[in-house]
Design an enzyme around this catalytic site. Structure first.
Site, mmCIF file in Angstrom:
data_model
loop_
_atom_site.group_PDB
_atom_site.id
_atom_site.type_symbol
_atom_site.label_atom_id
_atom_site.label_comp_id
_atom_site.label_asym_id
_atom_site.label_seq_id
_atom_site.Cartn_x
_atom_site.Cartn_y
_atom_site.Cartn_z
ATOM 1 N N SER A 47 0.835 -1.211 0.000
ATOM 2 C CA SER A 47 0.000 0.000 0.000
ATOM 3 C C SER A 47 0.867 1.259 0.000
ATOM 4 O O SER A 47 0.473 2.298 -0.557
ATOM 5 C CB SER A 47 -0.957 0.010 1.196
ATOM 6 O OG SER A 47 -0.258 -0.177 2.414
ATOM 7 N N ASP A 66 4.440 1.139 11.363
ATOM 8 C CA ASP A 66 4.254 -0.299 11.622
ATOM 9 C C ASP A 66 5.314 -0.734 12.623
ATOM 10 O O ASP A 66 6.463 -0.281 12.539
ATOM 11 C CB ASP A 66 4.417 -1.080 10.298
ATOM 12 C CG ASP A 66 3.808 -2.474 10.344
ATOM 13 O OD1 ASP A 66 4.117 -3.229 11.282
ATOM 14 O OD2 ASP A 66 3.039 -2.801 9.425
ATOM 15 N N SER A 119 1.372 1.989 17.182
ATOM 16 C CA SER A 119 0.531 3.073 16.712
ATOM 17 C C SER A 119 0.099 4.071 17.804
ATOM 18 O O SER A 119 0.228 5.285 17.622
ATOM 19 C CB SER A 119 -0.699 2.437 16.039
ATOM 20 O OG SER A 119 -1.722 3.339 15.919
ATOM 21 N N ASP A 136 -4.971 0.582 8.298
ATOM 22 C CA ASP A 136 -4.873 -0.830 7.890
ATOM 23 C C ASP A 136 -3.901 -1.556 8.822
ATOM 24 O O ASP A 136 -3.080 -2.358 8.388
ATOM 25 C CB ASP A 136 -4.402 -0.908 6.428
ATOM 26 C CG ASP A 136 -4.582 -2.297 5.820
ATOM 27 O OD1 ASP A 136 -5.406 -3.075 6.342
ATOM 28 O OD2 ASP A 136 -3.903 -2.586 4.821
ATOM 29 N N HIS A 139 -6.366 -5.523 13.172
ATOM 30 C CA HIS A 139 -7.786 -5.619 12.839
ATOM 31 C C HIS A 139 -8.621 -6.197 13.973
ATOM 32 O O HIS A 139 -9.804 -6.456 13.798
ATOM 33 C CB HIS A 139 -7.968 -6.462 11.571
ATOM 34 C CG HIS A 139 -7.506 -5.763 10.317
ATOM 35 N ND1 HIS A 139 -6.961 -4.495 10.327
ATOM 36 C CD2 HIS A 139 -7.523 -6.136 9.016
ATOM 37 C CE1 HIS A 139 -6.665 -4.140 9.087
ATOM 38 N NE2 HIS A 139 -6.980 -5.117 8.265
ATOM 39 N N ASP A 165 -10.227 -3.286 4.604
ATOM 40 C CA ASP A 165 -10.789 -4.536 5.150
ATOM 41 C C ASP A 165 -12.109 -4.306 5.871
ATOM 42 O O ASP A 165 -12.358 -4.878 6.933
ATOM 43 C CB ASP A 165 -9.762 -5.250 6.051
ATOM 44 C CG ASP A 165 -8.504 -5.607 5.274
ATOM 45 O OD1 ASP A 165 -8.619 -6.262 4.219
ATOM 46 O OD2 ASP A 165 -7.399 -5.189 5.681
HETATM 47 N N1 SAH Z 1 -1.249 -1.907 4.386
HETATM 48 C C1 SAH Z 1 -0.498 -3.124 4.084
HETATM 49 C C2 SAH Z 1 -0.921 -4.321 4.930
HETATM 50 C C3 SAH Z 1 -0.840 -4.087 6.418
HETATM 51 S S1 SAH Z 1 -1.046 -5.594 7.339
HETATM 52 C C4 SAH Z 1 -0.724 -3.432 2.608
HETATM 53 O O1 SAH Z 1 -1.865 -3.319 2.130
HETATM 54 O O2 SAH Z 1 0.227 -3.754 1.933
HETATM 55 C C5 SAH Z 1 -1.191 -4.958 8.975
HETATM 56 C C6 SAH Z 1 0.106 -4.454 9.579
HETATM 57 O O3 SAH Z 1 -0.230 -3.744 10.759
HETATM 58 C C7 SAH Z 1 1.112 -5.534 10.000
HETATM 59 O O4 SAH Z 1 2.312 -5.371 9.290
HETATM 60 C C8 SAH Z 1 1.317 -5.294 11.505
HETATM 61 O O5 SAH Z 1 2.668 -5.412 11.933
HETATM 62 C C9 SAH Z 1 0.840 -3.869 11.693
HETATM 63 N N2 SAH Z 1 0.313 -3.557 13.017
HETATM 64 C C10 SAH Z 1 -0.662 -4.219 13.679
HETATM 65 N N3 SAH Z 1 -0.924 -3.609 14.849
HETATM 66 C C11 SAH Z 1 -0.091 -2.532 14.934
HETATM 67 C C12 SAH Z 1 0.118 -1.500 15.922
HETATM 68 N N4 SAH Z 1 -0.603 -1.453 17.046
HETATM 69 N N5 SAH Z 1 1.068 -0.574 15.686
HETATM 70 C C13 SAH Z 1 1.805 -0.605 14.550
HETATM 71 N N6 SAH Z 1 1.632 -1.541 13.575
HETATM 72 C C14 SAH Z 1 0.706 -2.499 13.767
HETATM 73 MG MG MG Z 2 -5.619 -4.599 4.660
#
Ligand code: SAH
Ligand code: MG
Length: 204
Positions: A47, A66, A119, A136, A139, A165
């Site tokens: 993304s 991330d 985050s 994203d 989830h 999603d």
């Molecule tokens: N946007 C990407 C997919 C992201 S997958 C794409 O479409 O290519 C979700 C990501 O969120 C994972 O890499 C995971 O490490 C990260 N993640 C999950 N919870 C998080 C948090 N609390 N803080 C930072 N990153 C987080």
């Molecule tokens: Mg996604």
């Protein structure tokens, strides 16, 4: 590097269908608000290429946030686990090396700034108004709602909010991204576009 070549460098690894990625790119191109873009959840950088390509064209930055340890569904034993992404030194997932390679291949190192961390604490000290926010990350119930609450106040008044999603039917996927989408509508965002599970919103 031109746009065609950047988007062609898109990482093979990632869960975003191409039509949704192209929608990210087109909406990011149309942003009028001032300020950088920020995505929560970068994984291997797919993304970030779509958003980063639009950012580069406009001379903006994309902050790609991330912790690179993967979400619940990326861990061993879960549906979206990729054993090649486990760091043997720690036994933990580490998507940062692949992410860096993806951004390098796309010629976006001057545009995409990795924020490696969790985050919520990053949001707590974030001051710069964002012209685009893409949610994203985690989830699950708590991470999705935490991201919504921590980061939507950082969005500029005329900024774009994108949520990935979003599955209104529980048979298609987990509900927390759909729940935060409903919260956004409740909080006065209006829907600008729907592409697959991507929702594009803006404050009314
Ligand atoms: N946007 C990407 C997919 C992201 S997958 C794409 O479409 O290519 C979700 C990501 O969120 C994972 O890499 C995971 O490490 C990260 N993640 C999950 N919870 C998080 C948090 N609390 N803080 C930072 N990153 C987080
Ligand atoms: Mg996604």
């Amino acid at each position: 590097m031109d746009t065609e070549r950047r988007i062609a460098a898109e990482a093979a690894q990632g869960f975003m269908p191409r039509d949704e990625g192209l929608a990210l790119y087109h909406h990011a191109q149309s942003v009028r608000a001032d300020g950088p873009f920020l995505e929560i959840g970068s994984y291997c950088g797919k993304s970030a290429i779509y958003l980063g390509t639009a950012a580069a064209e406009q001379g903006r930055l994309l902050y790609a946030l991330d912790h690179h340890r993967g979400s619940e569904e990326n861990q061993a034993g879960w549906e979206h686990h990729d054993a090649s992404l486990v760091d043997p030194a720690t036994g933990l997932m580490d998507t940062l090396p692949v992410f860096r390679q993806t951004i390098f291949n796309a010629g976006l190192e001057g545009t995409v700034v990795a924020l490696v961390g969790h985050s919520v604490p990053v949001a707590a000290s974030w001051q710069t108004p964002l012209s685009l926010l893409f949610i994203d990350g985690g989830h699950g119930e708590k991470p999705a709602h935490d991201d919504y609450e921590s980061w939507t106040p950082k969005l500029a008044g005329d900024g774009l909010l994108l949520i990935h999603d979003v599955f209104p039917d529980p048979a298609d996927g987990g509900q927390p991204p759909y729940e935060i989408y409903l919260r956004a509508l409740d909080d006065g965002f209006v829907e600008v576009d729907v592409v697959g599970s991507l929702r594009v919103l803006q404050r009314a």
